[in-house]
Motif scaffolding. Structure first.
Motif, PDB file in Angstrom:
ATOM      1  N   ASN A 346       0.905  -1.629   0.417  1.00 12.10           N
ATOM      2  CA  ASN A 346       0.025   0.222  -0.147  1.00 12.10           C
ATOM      3  C   ASN A 346       0.843   1.560  -0.222  1.00 12.10           C
ATOM      4  O   ASN A 346       0.570   2.475  -0.922  1.00 12.10           O
ATOM      5  CB  ASN A 346      -0.514   0.116   1.295  1.00 12.10           C
ATOM      6  CG  ASN A 346      -1.797  -1.098   1.141  1.00 12.10           C
ATOM      7  OD1 ASN A 346      -2.074  -1.258   0.250  1.00 12.10           O
ATOM      8  ND2 ASN A 346      -2.615  -1.973   2.397  1.00 12.10           N
ATOM      9  N   TRP A 347       2.090   0.992   0.780  1.00  7.25           N
ATOM     10  CA  TRP A 347       2.709   2.830   0.846  1.00  7.25           C
ATOM     11  C   TRP A 347       3.386   2.976  -0.628  1.00  7.25           C
ATOM     12  O   TRP A 347       3.362   4.389  -0.960  1.00  7.25           O
ATOM     13  CB  TRP A 347       3.500   2.142   1.647  1.00  7.25           C
ATOM     14  CG  TRP A 347       5.325   3.660   2.345  1.00  7.25           C
ATOM     15  CD1 TRP A 347       4.526   4.488   2.555  1.00  7.25           C
ATOM     16  CD2 TRP A 347       5.844   3.803   1.663  1.00  7.25           C
ATOM     17  NE1 TRP A 347       5.960   5.078   2.224  1.00  7.25           N
ATOM     18  CE2 TRP A 347       6.613   4.630   1.405  1.00  7.25           C
ATOM     19  CE3 TRP A 347       6.577   1.851   0.594  1.00  7.25           C
ATOM     20  CZ2 TRP A 347       7.992   4.667   1.782  1.00  7.25           C
ATOM     21  CZ3 TRP A 347       7.805   2.551   0.302  1.00  7.25           C
ATOM     22  CH2 TRP A 347       8.846   3.828   0.055  1.00  7.25           C
ATOM     23  N   SER A 348       3.956   1.806  -1.414  1.00  9.51           N
ATOM     24  CA  SER A 348       4.724   1.986  -2.095  1.00  9.51           C
ATOM     25  C   SER A 348       3.304   2.696  -3.515  1.00  9.51           C
ATOM     26  O   SER A 348       3.675   3.489  -4.172  1.00  9.51           O
ATOM     27  CB  SER A 348       5.685   1.262  -3.187  1.00  9.51           C
ATOM     28  OG  SER A 348       4.219   0.278  -3.173  1.00  9.51           O
ATOM     29  N   GLU A 349       2.434   1.883  -3.506  1.00  3.10           N
ATOM     30  CA  GLU A 349       1.084   2.476  -4.203  1.00  3.10           C
ATOM     31  C   GLU A 349       1.212   4.309  -4.009  1.00  3.10           C
ATOM     32  O   GLU A 349       0.653   5.163  -4.447  1.00  3.10           O
ATOM     33  CB  GLU A 349       0.047   1.613  -3.905  1.00  3.10           C
ATOM     34  CG  GLU A 349       0.052   0.172  -4.398  1.00  3.10           C
ATOM     35  CD  GLU A 349      -0.910  -0.137  -5.356  1.00  3.10           C
ATOM     36  OE1 GLU A 349      -0.547   0.388  -6.368  1.00  3.10           O
ATOM     37  OE2 GLU A 349      -0.966  -1.467  -4.893  1.00  3.10           O
ATOM     38  N   ILE A 350       1.026   5.034  -2.534  1.00  2.00           N
ATOM     39  CA  ILE A 350       0.677   6.108  -2.576  1.00  2.00           C
ATOM     40  C   ILE A 350       1.954   6.699  -3.251  1.00  2.00           C
ATOM     41  O   ILE A 350       1.766   8.156  -3.662  1.00  2.00           O
ATOM     42  CB  ILE A 350       0.363   5.990  -1.261  1.00  2.00           C
ATOM     43  CG1 ILE A 350      -0.847   5.100  -0.661  1.00  2.00           C
ATOM     44  CG2 ILE A 350       0.100   7.493  -0.950  1.00  2.00           C
ATOM     45  CD1 ILE A 350      -2.539   6.644  -1.070  1.00  2.00           C
ATOM     46  N   GLN A 351       3.241   6.250  -2.853  1.00  2.00           N
ATOM     47  CA  GLN A 351       4.376   6.850  -3.263  1.00  2.00           C
ATOM     48  C   GLN A 351       4.350   7.174  -3.868  1.00  2.00           C
ATOM     49  O   GLN A 351       4.456   8.573  -4.791  1.00  2.00           O
ATOM     50  CB  GLN A 351       5.145   6.520  -2.076  1.00  2.00           C
ATOM     51  CG  GLN A 351       6.125   6.302  -0.774  1.00  2.00           C
ATOM     52  CD  GLN A 351       5.149   7.818  -0.275  1.00  2.00           C
ATOM     53  OE1 GLN A 351       5.824   9.150  -0.359  1.00  2.00           O
ATOM     54  NE2 GLN A 351       4.042   7.917   1.042  1.00  2.00           N
ATOM     55  N   ASN A 352       4.150   6.113  -5.045  1.00  2.00           N
ATOM     56  CA  ASN A 352       4.090   6.097  -6.656  1.00  2.00           C
ATOM     57  C   ASN A 352       3.051   6.340  -7.860  1.00  2.00           C
ATOM     58  O   ASN A 352       3.091   7.136  -8.569  1.00  2.00           O
ATOM     59  CB  ASN A 352       4.949   4.586  -7.265  1.00  2.00           C
ATOM     60  CG  ASN A 352       5.831   4.481  -6.270  1.00  2.00           C
ATOM     61  OD1 ASN A 352       6.829   5.214  -6.477  1.00  2.00           O
ATOM     62  ND2 ASN A 352       5.490   2.690  -6.742  1.00  2.00           N
ATOM     63  N   GLY A 353       2.107   6.782  -6.971  1.00  2.00           N
ATOM     64  CA  GLY A 353       0.632   7.836  -7.372  1.00  2.00           C
ATOM     65  C   GLY A 353      -0.304   6.523  -7.641  1.00  2.00           C
ATOM     66  O   GLY A 353      -1.192   6.447  -9.130  1.00  2.00           O
ATOM     67  N   THR A 354       0.240   5.259  -8.047  1.00  2.00           N
ATOM     68  CA  THR A 354      -0.748   3.977  -7.650  1.00  2.00           C
ATOM     69  C   THR A 354      -1.703   3.951  -7.637  1.00  2.00           C
ATOM     70  O   THR A 354      -2.014   4.394  -6.296  1.00  2.00           O
ATOM     71  CB  THR A 354       0.433   2.699  -8.833  1.00  2.00           C
ATOM     72  OG1 THR A 354       0.326   2.031  -7.328  1.00  2.00           O
ATOM     73  CG2 THR A 354       1.415   3.641  -9.645  1.00  2.00           C
ATOM     74  N   ALA A 355      -2.944   3.280  -7.750  1.00  2.00           N
ATOM     75  CA  ALA A 355      -4.097   2.878  -6.788  1.00  2.00           C
ATOM     76  C   ALA A 355      -4.085   1.854  -6.015  1.00  2.00           C
ATOM     77  O   ALA A 355      -4.053   0.461  -6.795  1.00  2.00           O
ATOM     78  CB  ALA A 355      -5.347   2.497  -7.949  1.00  2.00           C
ATOM     79  N   PRO A 356      -4.399   2.033  -4.766  1.00  2.00           N
ATOM     80  CA  PRO A 356      -3.847   1.046  -3.705  1.00  2.00           C
ATOM     81  C   PRO A 356      -5.172  -0.500  -3.862  1.00  2.00           C
ATOM     82  O   PRO A 356      -4.709  -1.691  -3.494  1.00  2.00           O
ATOM     83  CB  PRO A 356      -4.587   1.402  -2.537  1.00  2.00           C
ATOM     84  CG  PRO A 356      -3.807   3.193  -2.478  1.00  2.00           C
ATOM     85  CD  PRO A 356      -4.051   2.980  -3.929  1.00  2.00           C
ATOM     86  N   ARG A 357      -6.194   0.309  -4.671  1.00  2.00           N
ATOM     87  CA  ARG A 357      -7.449  -0.672  -4.233  1.00  2.00           C
ATOM     88  C   ARG A 357      -7.806  -1.798  -5.890  1.00  2.00           C
ATOM     89  O   ARG A 357      -8.879  -2.092  -6.635  1.00  2.00           O
ATOM     90  CB  ARG A 357      -8.631  -0.039  -4.080  1.00  2.00           C
ATOM     91  CG  ARG A 357      -9.316  -1.289  -3.542  1.00  2.00           C
ATOM     92  CD  ARG A 357     -10.917  -0.603  -2.710  1.00  2.00           C
ATOM     93  NE  ARG A 357     -11.037   0.028  -2.116  1.00  2.00           N
ATOM     94  CZ  ARG A 357     -10.448  -0.597  -0.759  1.00  2.00           C
ATOM     95  NH1 ARG A 357     -10.723  -1.818  -0.031  1.00  2.00           N
ATOM     96  NH2 ARG A 357     -10.520   0.753   0.506  1.00  2.00           N
ATOM     97  N   ASP A 358      -6.270  -1.278  -6.985  1.00  2.00           N
ATOM     98  CA  ASP A 358      -6.617  -1.246  -8.050  1.00  2.00           C
ATOM     99  C   ASP A 358      -5.891  -2.322  -8.855  1.00  2.00           C
ATOM    100  O   ASP A 358      -4.685  -2.045  -8.728  1.00  2.00           O
ATOM    101  CB  ASP A 358      -6.988  -0.810  -8.964  1.00  2.00           C
ATOM    102  CG  ASP A 358      -7.173  -0.557 -10.523  1.00  2.00           C
ATOM    103  OD1 ASP A 358      -6.769  -1.756 -11.212  1.00  2.00           O
ATOM    104  OD2 ASP A 358      -7.729  -0.127 -11.246  1.00  2.00           O
ATOM    105  N   ARG A 359      -5.885  -4.183  -9.240  1.00  2.00           N
ATOM    106  CA  ARG A 359      -4.586  -4.354  -9.117  1.00  2.00           C
ATOM    107  C   ARG A 359      -3.764  -4.755 -10.479  1.00  2.00           C
ATOM    108  O   ARG A 359      -3.323  -4.541 -10.139  1.00  2.00           O
ATOM    109  CB  ARG A 359      -4.974  -5.994  -9.076  1.00  2.00           C
ATOM    110  CG  ARG A 359      -6.186  -6.580 -10.207  1.00  2.00           C
ATOM    111  CD  ARG A 359      -6.668  -8.323  -9.728  1.00  2.00           C
ATOM    112  NE  ARG A 359      -5.430  -8.895  -9.904  1.00  2.00           N
ATOM    113  CZ  ARG A 359      -5.886 -10.512 -10.073  1.00  2.00           C
ATOM    114  NH1 ARG A 359      -7.025 -10.821  -9.784  1.00  2.00           N
ATOM    115  NH2 ARG A 359      -4.277 -10.949  -9.986  1.00  2.00           N
TER     116      ARG A 359
END
Length: 473
Positions: A346-359
């Motif tokens: 989750n953390w890397s998704e937020i930091q990279n601007g990708t969606a945490p709930r979209d696989r």
């Protein structure tokens, strides 16, 4: 390239894979409904609820926990069913706010108590608080639960991970200050949060540390703060019922930016892409335009998307809560979890601007749209990917339902663009890209909804992308 993509779309499908998209939810008090909102501000779904509402909160498992307005019942909505399943849960005292811990259990403020439930709404434990009127609740990076008490003298309570309850005075705040909301910030992995508190009856913004020590009690240059969010940089945003929006420097409490977003700011939220979402209660009676949840560019204060809360001819009325996003949970509460099971925590998704709930939104490839999507403006199609990754995007006016799209054994994921509504154009490239698109100054374009999706091919990756989109207004 269109020939290649067409061949993929028309290939015989194997077992279809459902594509879970990043979406958000909001409760509309007076119209008694909740609405599902896309990252580009379109309303995807409306669920009619049995009573007037206070707020909606998306759980880690995707269910939506809904607080009724001053009633001793809350609801758990399962949007994976059609129609959505609504399960009412009785509670001894009318609930006010809900948050979720890293294990997915819910923590609910209810008067002088906090009630903990498992993900299915089964009661786990009730905690008695040392002060009355517990309203806003937040969870910090170490698992402490913080509760703002609307009492004087002002105070907050902490429930630590062991279950011990402690009350802390907010020193330096005005004696009339009545705390209503608390938000734990992010200061780095394994670094304790600071907690920011707002309230009624005084223009204070209070900062405390993980031990409940008041670090600062700032007095802002206007009245009581109605809404609060803390962005990825740790700077608080304060929203007012007058429509004033302030960005605050976390280091000294000074005002970094002032924006005017009339008629009111009734909620603030941050999304995975660091966008700011502002709730505007346009009407309470239901007469007139719908309420809005506006996507705002934090750098300029410009409304990129108005996010009109309307669906099927039904307009939201009386909306007064924040949009529920995955930002705080993914970045602060459960940074090492993986909400969508895509291999990126989750953390890397937020930091990279990708969606945490979209696989299908991953570090390998993510597509989105950005900028103002109003006629006569220029927005952008954005691709985030590796420097040697080839990608191709197609566009359509519609999507097919999850599980009914096109698949190919060679590609991970599912292509959900509706081929019968496809546009005769594609875009392709290698590596990151920002593709500007000038929207014509033509009123006939207003209301058009576009979707984009394609595929990407990297050294070890061959997959369909996530879905992006935009709505012209």
């Amino acid at each position: 390239m269109r020939t290649v993509l067409s061949a993929l779309l028309l290939a015989a499908a194997a077992t279809s894979l459902a594509t879970a998209q990043e979406t958000y939810w909001i409760a509309n008090r007076a119209s008694s409904d909740i609405m599902e909102v896309s990252p580009w501000g379109s309303v995807l779904r409306r669920v009619v609820m049995p009573t007037t509402l206070r707020s909606a909160h998306v759980a880690p498992d995707g269910k939506v926990w809904v607080v009724r307005f001053i009633q001793t019942t809350f609801d758990i909505v399962d949007p994976s069913t059609n129609p959505a399943t609504i399960t009412p849960v009785a509670i001894a005292v009318a609930p006010y706010d809900i948050t979720f811990d890293a294990a997915g259990t819910a923590w609910i403020t209810a008067g002088g108590t906090v009630v903990n439930y498992d993900p299915n709404g089964v009661l786990l434990q009730t905690y008695t608080l040392p002060a009355a009127n517990g309203l806003g609740i937040t969870i910090d990076t170490t698992g402490n639960k913080w509760i703002a008490h609307r009492v004087t003298p002002p105070s907050v309570s902490r429930i630590d991970p062991a279950g011990a309850v402690t009350n802390y005075p907010l020193t330096g705040a005005a004696s009339a200050f009545l705390p209503t909301r608390a938000v734990a910030d992010y200061r780095g992995l394994l670094t304790p949060s600071h907690v920011w508190i707002i309230g009624d009856s005084a223009p204070n913004l209070v900062e405390i540390d993980e031990n409940g020590v008041t670090l600062n009690a700032y007095t802002l240059p206007t009245g009581s703060i109605y809404a609060l969010a803390v962005d990825k940089n740790g700077d608080p945003w304060a929203g007012y019922s007058t429509g004033t929006l302030l960005k605050i420097d976390r280091t000294n409490g000074s005002v970094l930016a002032t924006y005017a977003l009339p008629p009111s700011i009734n909620g603030l939220a941050i999304d995975f892409a660091a966008n700011l979402w502002v709730t505007a209660r346009i009407t309470f009676s239901g007469v007139g335009p719908p309420c809005e949840v506006r996507r705002v560019d934090p750098a300029t204060g410009i409304v990129e998307v108005p996010g009109a809360l309307t669906f099927g001819g039904n307009n939201a009325a009386g909306t007064q809560s924040s949009l529920s996003t995955t930002y705080h949970y993914a970045n602060v509460v459960a940074p090492f979890g993986d909400l969508d099971g895509d291999g990126d925590v989750n953390w890397s998704e937020i930091q990279n601007g990708t969606a945490p709930r979209d696989r299908w939104s991953t570090s390998a490839c993510h597509v989105e749209t950005s900028g103002v999507t109003r006629i006569a403006n220029t927005m952008s199609f954005d691709v985030k990917t590796g420097p040697t990754t080839f990608w191709l995007l197609a566009f359509s006016f519609g999507l097919v339902a999850p599980g009914t799209g096109y698949t190919n054994p060679a590609f991970a994921g599912e292509m959900r663009l509706d081929p019968t509504l496809a546009l005769p154009v594609t875009q392709s490239g290698v590596g990151n890209a920002n593709l500007p698109f000038a929207i014509p100054n033509d009123p006939s374009f207003v209301g058009l909804h576009f979707f984009m999706q394609g595929f990407h091919s990297g050294p070890t990756t061959l997959a369909f992308t996530n879905i992006g989109g935009f709505l012209i207004w």
